[in-house]
Design a protein around this motif. Structure first.
Motif, PDB file in Angstrom:
ATOM      1  N   PRO A   1       0.830  -1.212   0.000  1.00 55.85           N
ATOM      2  CA  PRO A   1       0.000   0.000   0.000  1.00 55.85           C
ATOM      3  C   PRO A   1       0.862   1.259   0.000  1.00 55.85           C
ATOM      4  N   GLU A   2       0.304   2.350  -0.535  1.00 48.89           N
ATOM      5  CA  GLU A   2       1.057   3.590  -0.720  1.00 48.89           C
ATOM      6  C   GLU A   2       1.626   4.113   0.616  1.00 48.89           C
ATOM      7  N   ALA A   3       0.807   4.039   1.675  1.00 49.47           N
ATOM      8  CA  ALA A   3       1.254   4.551   2.972  1.00 49.47           C
ATOM      9  C   ALA A   3       2.490   3.791   3.454  1.00 49.47           C
ATOM     10  N   LYS A   4       2.494   2.487   3.220  1.00 49.69           N
ATOM     11  CA  LYS A   4       3.641   1.670   3.652  1.00 49.69           C
ATOM     12  C   LYS A   4       4.861   1.969   2.794  1.00 49.69           C
ATOM     13  N   LEU A   5       4.606   2.255   1.517  1.00 46.47           N
ATOM     14  CA  LEU A   5       5.724   2.603   0.630  1.00 46.47           C
ATOM     15  C   LEU A   5       6.403   3.887   1.088  1.00 46.47           C
ATOM     16  N   VAL A   6       5.552   4.858   1.511  1.00 52.24           N
ATOM     17  CA  VAL A   6       6.087   6.142   1.987  1.00 52.24           C
ATOM     18  C   VAL A   6       6.946   5.901   3.225  1.00 52.24           C
ATOM     19  N   ARG A   7       6.423   5.062   4.120  1.00 54.26           N
ATOM     20  CA  ARG A   7       7.164   4.779   5.362  1.00 54.26           C
ATOM     21  C   ARG A   7       8.478   4.040   5.041  1.00 54.26           C
ATOM     22  N   ALA A   8       8.423   3.113   4.074  1.00 55.86           N
ATOM     23  CA  ALA A   8       9.635   2.373   3.691  1.00 55.86           C
ATOM     24  C   ALA A   8      10.676   3.327   3.135  1.00 55.86           C
ATOM     25  N   ARG A   9      10.212   4.296   2.333  1.00 55.87           N
ATOM     26  CA  ARG A   9      11.155   5.283   1.771  1.00 55.87           C
ATOM     27  C   ARG A   9      11.814   6.084   2.895  1.00 55.87           C
ATOM     28  N   GLU A  10      10.999   6.475   3.892  1.00 58.00           N
ATOM     29  CA  GLU A  10      11.557   7.244   5.017  1.00 58.00           C
ATOM     30  C   GLU A  10      12.648   6.434   5.723  1.00 58.00           C
ATOM     31  N   ILE A  11      12.360   5.153   5.945  1.00 55.85           N
ATOM     32  CA  ILE A  11      13.332   4.297   6.648  1.00 55.85           C
ATOM     33  C   ILE A  11      14.618   4.190   5.837  1.00 55.85           C
ATOM     34  N   LEU A  12      14.473   3.975   4.537  1.00 56.47           N
ATOM     35  CA  LEU A  12      15.654   3.801   3.684  1.00 56.47           C
ATOM     36  C   LEU A  12      16.443   5.103   3.587  1.00 56.47           C
ATOM     37  N   GLU A  13      15.729   6.237   3.505  1.00 52.71           N
ATOM     38  CA  GLU A  13      16.449   7.519   3.430  1.00 52.71           C
ATOM     39  C   GLU A  13      17.211   7.778   4.727  1.00 52.71           C
ATOM     40  N   GLN A  14      16.552   7.466   5.849  1.00 50.12           N
ATOM     41  CA  GLN A  14      17.234   7.663   7.138  1.00 50.12           C
ATOM     42  C   GLN A  14      18.450   6.742   7.238  1.00 50.12           C
ATOM     43  N   HIS A  15      18.314   5.522   6.722  1.00 57.37           N
ATOM     44  CA  HIS A  15      19.438   4.567   6.740  1.00 57.37           C
ATOM     45  C   HIS A  15      20.620   5.138   5.951  1.00 57.37           C
ATOM     46  N   GLY A  16      20.317   5.739   4.800  1.00 59.40           N
ATOM     47  CA  GLY A  16      21.380   6.354   3.985  1.00 59.40           C
ATOM     48  C   GLY A  16      22.080   7.463   4.759  1.00 59.40           C
ATOM     49  N   LYS A  17      21.288   8.282   5.473  1.00 58.59           N
ATOM     50  CA  LYS A  17      21.882   9.383   6.254  1.00 58.59           C
ATOM     51  C   LYS A  17      22.769   8.826   7.368  1.00 58.59           C
ATOM     52  N   ASP A  18      22.276   7.780   8.023  1.00 58.15           N
ATOM     53  CA  ASP A  18      23.059   7.170   9.108  1.00 58.15           C
ATOM     54  C   ASP A  18      24.383   6.626   8.582  1.00 58.15           C
TER      55      ASP A  18
END
Lengths: 181, 266
Positions: free
Chosen positions: B167-184
């Protein structure tokens, strides 16, 4: 090839024994993985068996000298492969400026001479190591998922996922090569 | 897997030579690990014999020390006494002027030494500055390299998730997690380069922290997607983000370049 036949000594025990200088332990590791390491090197040095012999010898020499520093963060085979890859890269760097000779027919390895075989090995050499290695272990060494996971020190799920992506990437590279030709 | 591709790769399996010749070559290069059991036993026996010999010799030493001095030793000591007497007779008295002259000379020499020390310090400072500049350059290259490949991997992962009808909402959350992982990941790389003086240790710590970050991100992603194995998608292996432990200091460009070449094909 089975990385570790049932009932045989585990890689980490053999590495511990090799560190302690126990005779036979290093030899067992060589006998267990030499063929697989050799085939990987052969892919990286463009199918040149003479070069693969030299690089394999240098690789195992470095492994033997470095086994005391091996910390076991990855599987023994994965570590050996990284050393083999570094040695292959060095060999390619040293030989990059030499004129490339047209390889003579290799009477000792007639099975390696088909054009398709060479193209497959070229495609494999274009895959990232983390994808090419499990693929070669599966299809050339006939290792099971469990055996590959043990040799590389990875969870089985990760190996499964890498194999899936390796196949996809191989197909992409293969299609690219076909369109180039 | 596509059976045709699998068959294609299987048929391209090259021949590998027997490991016997390799083991013989390693043995001839003096590799103890490749030598046979018999050689190992012989070496062990030789070491044992040597140790026993040293022990026996050590046991004899106190007895030798208890022997009375030989006549030749007495002659040597009396010869030394005569030489001391001769040297003492040649000592000349030192005047205050002599002392002042020596002090002046010492001061002049000290000035030269300080000047040399200053040059050495300047050279050392130069190398520190040069190392810092190199470190900055390699940090930039490293970060650019990781950013480029992480962005591509992240989009690939999200595309796979999308293909699984998440679902779109989960995709948005997954993107947030992956972007934060990149920053970390980037923060960790920067932190490693800031550890001046002991890069090897810094990189070793960094490897452990990469694995720890990946585990955290995997857990978060698993909670969102309901999948348990995102290992390779997130690049849980330290080698996805930095060279292996063979990368011992910043002068080892060879390892760094090898790693960049290898991972840039991912």
């Amino acid at each position: 090839m089975a990385a570790e036949p049932p009932g045989s000594t585990r890689d980490d025990s053999l590495v511990d024994d090799a560190r302690g200088g126990l005779p036979g332990s290093f030899e067992t590791l060589v006998r267990r993985y030499h063929a697989a390491v050799y085939r990987q090197i052969l892919v990286w040095v463009n199918g040149d068996h003479a070069a693969a012999d030299d690089v394999a010898q240098e690789t195992w020499w470095r492994i033997a000298r470095g086994v005391k520093r091996f910390e076991g963060r990855s599987g023994f085979y994965a570590w050996a492969c990284r050393i083999a890859h570094n040695e292959s890269t060095r060999w390619l760097g040293r030989n990059a400026r030499k004129p490339r000779l047209v390889p003579k027919p290799d009477e000792e390895h007639p099975a390696d001479q088909s054009a398709t075989g060479e193209a497959v090995r070229l495609a494999l050499s274009r895959l990232p190591e983390k994808f090419a290695t499990p693929l070669m272990l599966e299809l050339w060494e006939d290792m099971s998922l469990k055996e590959i996971a043990h040799a590389l020190g990875l969870p089985e799920g990760t190996v499964k996922s890498r194999l899936f992506r390796a196949r996809e990437k191989f197909r992409e590279v293969w299609d690219e090569m076909e369109s180039e030709s | 897997m596509n059976d045709r591709i699998a068959e294609l790769i299987r048929n391209a399996k090259p021949q590998a030579p027997s490991p016997d010749a390799l083991l013989a070559a390693l043995g001839s290069r003096g590799l103890p690990a490749a030598s046979s059991s018999a050689v190992w036993l012989l070496r062990t026996a030789a070491l044992f014999t040597l140790a026993a010999g040293i022990g026996a010799a050590a046991a004899l030493l106190p007895r030798m020390g208890a022997e009375p001095p030989a006549a030749s030793e007495l002659e040597r000591v009396s010869g030394l006494a005569a030489r001391i007497e001769l040297l003492e007779s040649r000592v000349t008295p030192v005047t205050p002027e002599d002392v002042a002259a020596q002090e002046t000379r010492i001061a002049a020499l000290e000035t030269q030494v300080y000047a040399r020390t200053a040059i050495e310090q300047a050279v050392a400072d130069y190398f520190v500055r040069r190392d810092a500049a190199e470190r900055e350059l390699w940090q930039q290259r490293h970060l650019e390299h990781v950013r480029r490949h992480y962005a591509r991997d992240m989009e690939g992962t999200l595309a796979e998730l999308k293909a699984q009808d998440l679902p779109e909402a989960k995709l948005v959350r997954a993107r947030e997690i992956l972007e934060q992982h990149g920053k970390d990941i980037e923060a960790l790389i920067k932190q490693s380069y800031a550890q001046v003086g002991d890069h090897r240790r810094g990189h070793r710590d960094m490897h452990q922290q990469f694995a720890s970050l990946a585990r955290g991100a995997q857990d978060s992603l698993a909670r969102v997607t309901g999948e348990n194995d995102w290992g390779s998608l997130l690049g849980e292996s330290p080698e996805d983000w930095a060279p292996t432990s063979e990368f011992e200091d910043l002068s080892d460009f060879d390892s760094m370049m090898n790693w960049m070449r290898r991972s840039s094909r991912g």
